[in-house]
Design a protein around this motif. Structure first.
Motif, PDB file in Angstrom:
ATOM      1  N   THR A   1      17.462  -6.132   1.202  1.00 28.84           N
ATOM      2  CA  THR A   1      17.096  -4.758   1.537  1.00 28.84           C
ATOM      3  C   THR A   1      18.306  -3.902   1.892  1.00 28.84           C
ATOM      4  OG1 THR A   1      16.720  -5.407   3.850  1.00 28.84           O
ATOM      5  CG2 THR A   1      14.821  -5.457   2.356  1.00 28.84           C
ATOM      6  N   SER A   2      19.484  -4.289   1.441  1.00 29.37           N
ATOM      7  CA  SER A   2      20.691  -3.551   1.792  1.00 29.37           C
ATOM      8  C   SER A   2      20.758  -2.210   1.064  1.00 29.37           C
ATOM      9  CB  SER A   2      21.938  -4.378   1.458  1.00 29.37           C
ATOM     10  OG  SER A   2      22.147  -4.398   0.065  1.00 29.37           O
ATOM     11  N   VAL A   3      21.495  -1.281   1.661  1.00 28.84           N
ATOM     12  CA  VAL A   3      21.704   0.026   1.039  1.00 28.84           C
ATOM     13  C   VAL A   3      22.459  -0.137  -0.276  1.00 28.84           C
ATOM     14  CG1 VAL A   3      22.722   2.303   1.344  1.00 28.84           C
ATOM     15  CG2 VAL A   3      21.729   1.120   3.298  1.00 28.84           C
ATOM     16  N   ASN A   4      23.401  -1.072  -0.320  1.00 26.75           N
ATOM     17  CA  ASN A   4      24.200  -1.274  -1.529  1.00 26.75           C
ATOM     18  C   ASN A   4      23.336  -1.719  -2.707  1.00 26.75           C
ATOM     19  OD1 ASN A   4      27.312  -1.166  -0.692  1.00 26.75           O
ATOM     20  ND2 ASN A   4      26.138  -2.023   1.001  1.00 26.75           N
ATOM     21  N   ASN A   5      22.400  -2.611  -2.447  1.00 25.53           N
ATOM     22  CA  ASN A   5      21.498  -3.023  -3.525  1.00 25.53           C
ATOM     23  C   ASN A   5      20.563  -1.884  -3.926  1.00 25.53           C
ATOM     24  OD1 ASN A   5      22.602  -5.587  -3.655  1.00 25.53           O
ATOM     25  ND2 ASN A   5      21.150  -6.459  -2.203  1.00 25.53           N
ATOM     26  N   ALA A   6      20.170  -1.052  -2.967  1.00 28.61           N
ATOM     27  CA  ALA A   6      19.354   0.116  -3.304  1.00 28.61           C
ATOM     28  C   ALA A   6      20.132   1.080  -4.187  1.00 28.61           C
ATOM     29  CB  ALA A   6      18.896   0.815  -2.023  1.00 28.61           C
ATOM     30  N   ILE A   7      21.427   1.208  -3.926  1.00 29.60           N
ATOM     31  CA  ILE A   7      22.277   2.077  -4.756  1.00 29.60           C
ATOM     32  C   ILE A   7      22.345   1.556  -6.192  1.00 29.60           C
ATOM     33  CG2 ILE A   7      24.684   2.746  -5.144  1.00 29.60           C
ATOM     34  CD1 ILE A   7      24.939   2.980  -2.082  1.00 29.60           C
ATOM     35  N   LEU A   8      22.584   0.245  -6.339  1.00 25.82           N
ATOM     36  CA  LEU A   8      22.649  -0.322  -7.694  1.00 25.82           C
ATOM     37  C   LEU A   8      21.290  -0.266  -8.382  1.00 25.82           C
ATOM     38  CD1 LEU A   8      25.034  -3.377  -7.224  1.00 25.82           C
ATOM     39  CD2 LEU A   8      25.551  -1.103  -8.143  1.00 25.82           C
ATOM     40  N   ASN A   9      20.211  -0.429  -7.612  1.00 28.91           N
ATOM     41  CA  ASN A   9      18.875  -0.302  -8.203  1.00 28.91           C
ATOM     42  C   ASN A   9      18.644   1.106  -8.729  1.00 28.91           C
ATOM     43  OD1 ASN A   9      18.180  -2.956  -7.699  1.00 28.91           O
ATOM     44  ND2 ASN A   9      17.208  -2.512  -5.738  1.00 28.91           N
ATOM     45  N   TYR A  10      19.099   2.106  -7.966  1.00 27.40           N
ATOM     46  CA  TYR A  10      18.961   3.491  -8.441  1.00 27.40           C
ATOM     47  C   TYR A  10      19.756   3.702  -9.727  1.00 27.40           C
ATOM     48  CZ  TYR A  10      19.930   8.359  -9.150  1.00 27.40           C
ATOM     49  OH  TYR A  10      20.090   9.581  -9.753  1.00 27.40           O
ATOM     50  N   ILE A  11      21.024   3.261  -9.733  1.00 22.25           N
ATOM     51  CA  ILE A  11      21.849   3.425 -10.933  1.00 22.25           C
ATOM     52  C   ILE A  11      21.211   2.722 -12.122  1.00 22.25           C
ATOM     53  CG2 ILE A  11      24.094   2.880 -11.961  1.00 22.25           C
ATOM     54  CD1 ILE A  11      25.339   3.222  -9.210  1.00 22.25           C
ATOM     55  N   HIS A  12      20.604   1.558 -11.865  1.00 26.42           N
ATOM     56  CA  HIS A  12      19.966   0.792 -12.943  1.00 26.42           C
ATOM     57  C   HIS A  12      18.774   1.537 -13.544  1.00 26.42           C
ATOM     58  CE1 HIS A  12      18.818  -2.658 -15.308  1.00 26.42           C
ATOM     59  NE2 HIS A  12      17.628  -2.687 -14.742  1.00 26.42           N
ATOM     60  N   THR A  13      18.093   2.371 -12.746  1.00 27.41           N
ATOM     61  CA  THR A  13      16.963   3.124 -13.297  1.00 27.41           C
ATOM     62  C   THR A  13      17.421   4.211 -14.265  1.00 27.41           C
ATOM     63  OG1 THR A  13      16.944   4.750 -11.479  1.00 27.41           O
ATOM     64  CG2 THR A  13      15.601   2.752 -11.202  1.00 27.41           C
ATOM     65  N   ILE A  14      18.686   4.610 -14.173  1.00 30.55           N
ATOM     66  CA  ILE A  14      19.210   5.655 -15.049  1.00 30.55           C
ATOM     67  C   ILE A  14      20.069   5.077 -16.168  1.00 30.55           C
ATOM     68  CG2 ILE A  14      20.424   7.876 -15.094  1.00 30.55           C
ATOM     69  CD1 ILE A  14      17.977   7.743 -13.254  1.00 30.55           C
ATOM     70  N   HIS A  15      20.822   4.034 -15.866  1.00 33.23           N
ATOM     71  CA  HIS A  15      21.781   3.474 -16.808  1.00 33.23           C
ATOM     72  C   HIS A  15      21.518   1.982 -17.006  1.00 33.23           C
ATOM     73  CE1 HIS A  15      23.882   7.213 -16.152  1.00 33.23           C
ATOM     74  NE2 HIS A  15      23.959   6.956 -14.859  1.00 33.23           N
ATOM     75  N   ASN A  16      21.899   1.507 -18.151  1.00 34.00           N
ATOM     76  CA  ASN A  16      21.678   0.105 -18.496  1.00 34.00           C
ATOM     77  C   ASN A  16      22.820  -0.743 -17.962  1.00 34.00           C
ATOM     78  OD1 ASN A  16      20.570  -2.185 -19.651  1.00 34.00           O
ATOM     79  ND2 ASN A  16      21.617  -1.860 -21.601  1.00 34.00           N
ATOM     80  N   ILE A  17      22.716  -1.164 -16.717  1.00 32.42           N
ATOM     81  CA  ILE A  17      23.764  -1.986 -16.115  1.00 32.42           C
ATOM     82  C   ILE A  17      23.236  -3.397 -15.889  1.00 32.42           C
ATOM     83  CG2 ILE A  17      24.784   0.011 -14.962  1.00 32.42           C
ATOM     84  CD1 ILE A  17      23.604  -1.074 -12.326  1.00 32.42           C
ATOM     85  N   HIS A  18      24.170  -4.339 -15.832  1.00 32.36           N
ATOM     86  CA  HIS A  18      23.831  -5.732 -15.535  1.00 32.36           C
ATOM     87  C   HIS A  18      24.523  -6.119 -14.232  1.00 32.36           C
ATOM     88  CE1 HIS A  18      23.282 -10.034 -15.754  1.00 32.36           C
ATOM     89  NE2 HIS A  18      24.596 -10.217 -15.755  1.00 32.36           N
ATOM     90  N   VAL A  19      23.755  -6.619 -13.267  1.00 33.54           N
ATOM     91  CA  VAL A  19      24.304  -7.012 -11.972  1.00 33.54           C
ATOM     92  C   VAL A  19      24.554  -8.518 -11.970  1.00 33.54           C
ATOM     93  CG1 VAL A  19      23.949  -7.044  -9.476  1.00 33.54           C
ATOM     94  CG2 VAL A  19      23.061  -5.136 -10.839  1.00 33.54           C
ATOM     95  N   PHE A  20      25.808  -8.892 -11.725  1.00 34.41           N
ATOM     96  CA  PHE A  20      26.157 -10.319 -11.669  1.00 34.41           C
ATOM     97  C   PHE A  20      25.971 -10.814 -10.240  1.00 34.41           C
ATOM     98  CE2 PHE A  20      28.772 -14.054 -11.253  1.00 34.41           C
ATOM     99  CZ  PHE A  20      28.590 -14.723 -12.463  1.00 34.41           C
TER     100      PHE A  20
END
Length: 326
Positions: free
Chosen positions: A168-187
């Motif tokens: 539930t970290s803010v950092n994961n929320a940030i990457l989740n938001y970016i993922h909704t707009i852009h096709n990113i892969h999180v390692f």
């Protein structure tokens, strides 16, 4: 003051006294004290001391009201109104910054300042493609400063790394938001073993590390998003980066760097130095420090506030331009 018989006639006839409305000193103290109390409660929602902050704010505001009344500076009604205005302003201002009242995350209202004073505002409404859209990597048109043509579609192979393993970290929320707009892969860097210099030779390199390095090498760009732990980057992220030092996978690699934490300044400086050392290529516009990050996240919906979203969109626009120049 005009009707305060205990005050000198010269004071009662002054223009400032004639224009008085509510108790400004009480309102200012109430705003300041309750803003501090509310901000502390937002940053430390589980703290048992937050009610002490609220109590202290009430005591200081009340004493100010009492002393202003005893000094004959205001009628009780002026003091009561000033107290209400001050307390309400102190409590509501953090709520507005967290977008608790204005819940439309696509709407952004930002002030423009000139010579230290707000002169106008910008109202922006963003149109986001829905998750799962067939357009995998789209950026909203943004004109370049030199008047160049608009930026539209961008490369798709973006690797993201989070320095936080808390779900539930803010950092994961940030990457989740970016993922909704852009096709990113999180390692998932939790799969990496502890760094061991004896295993950096190609024949001894662990398979998970080989996979990690190959994904960085194949990526068009990398996004790092991390909190700050003890005034530096978390050990798990440092461990992942150390596996890359003996290689050239980050050499001239376009980089977007986000530090989201309570302060984050030291971690931001540390990560900037580390990524410069390994050869990553970033600009000032692809680096973002989000201080007070916990207050930018809606605890109920786990959604970011509109101002943070605007900053992330601006960072991604700059990052995608950096990819074009590769």
């Amino acid at each position: 003051m005009v009707y305060e018989s205990a005050s000198p006639m010269g004071t009662r006839r002054s223009s400032n006294s004639q224009n008085s409305f509510f108790a400004g000193h009480v309102a200012l103290v109430g705003t300041s004290m309750f803003f501090i109390a509310q901000a502390y409660a937002d940053y430390h929602p589980e703290s048992r001391y937050k009610w002490a902050f609220y109590t202290g704010a009430g005591v200081v505001t009340g004493l100010t009201a009492l002393w202003r009344n005893k000094a004959g500076e205001h009628f009780p009604s002026d003091i009561a109104l000033g107290s209400v205005v001050g307390v309400a302003s102190g409590l509501l201002t953090p709520m507005l910054h967290r977008t608790k009242i204005i819940r439309n995350k696509k709407l952004s209202i930002l002030p423009f300042t000139s010579s230290g004073r707000a002169s106008r505002c910008s109202i922006t409404c963003k149109l986001h493609p829905s998750p799962g859209s067939p357009i995998p990597f789209v950026i909203r048109p943004t004109p370049n400063p030199g008047g160049d043509r608009y930026l539209h579609a961008m490369p798709r192979n973006i690797l993201a790394i989070s320095g936080s393993i808390r779900k539930t970290s803010v950092n994961n929320a940030i990457l989740n938001y970016i993922h909704t707009i852009h096709n990113i892969h999180v390692f998932d860097i939790t799969t990496l073993p502890y760094f061991n210099p004896d295993l950096t030779d190609p024949e001894n390199l662990p398979q998970t590390v080989k996979t990690f390095l190959s994904q960085i090498a194949a990526a068009d760009g990398v996004i790092l998003c991390t909190p700050e732990y003890v005034f530096t980057i978390p050990g798990i992220l440092k461990n992942a980066i150390e596996w890359c030092v003996a290689s050239t996978v980050f050499q001239d690699k376009p980089l977007a760097m986000i530090v989201a934490s309570l302060s984050g300044q030291k971690a931001f400086e540390s990560l900037d130095l580390v990524m410069t050392t390994v050869g990553a290529r970033a600009t000032e516009d692809t680096k973002l420090l989000l201080s007070g990050a916990y207050g930018k996240l809606d605890k109920a919906t786990h959604a970011l506030d509109s101002h943070t979203i605007t900053l992330l969109d601006q960072l991604m626009n700059s990052f995608l331009r950096l990819l074009l120049r590769r």
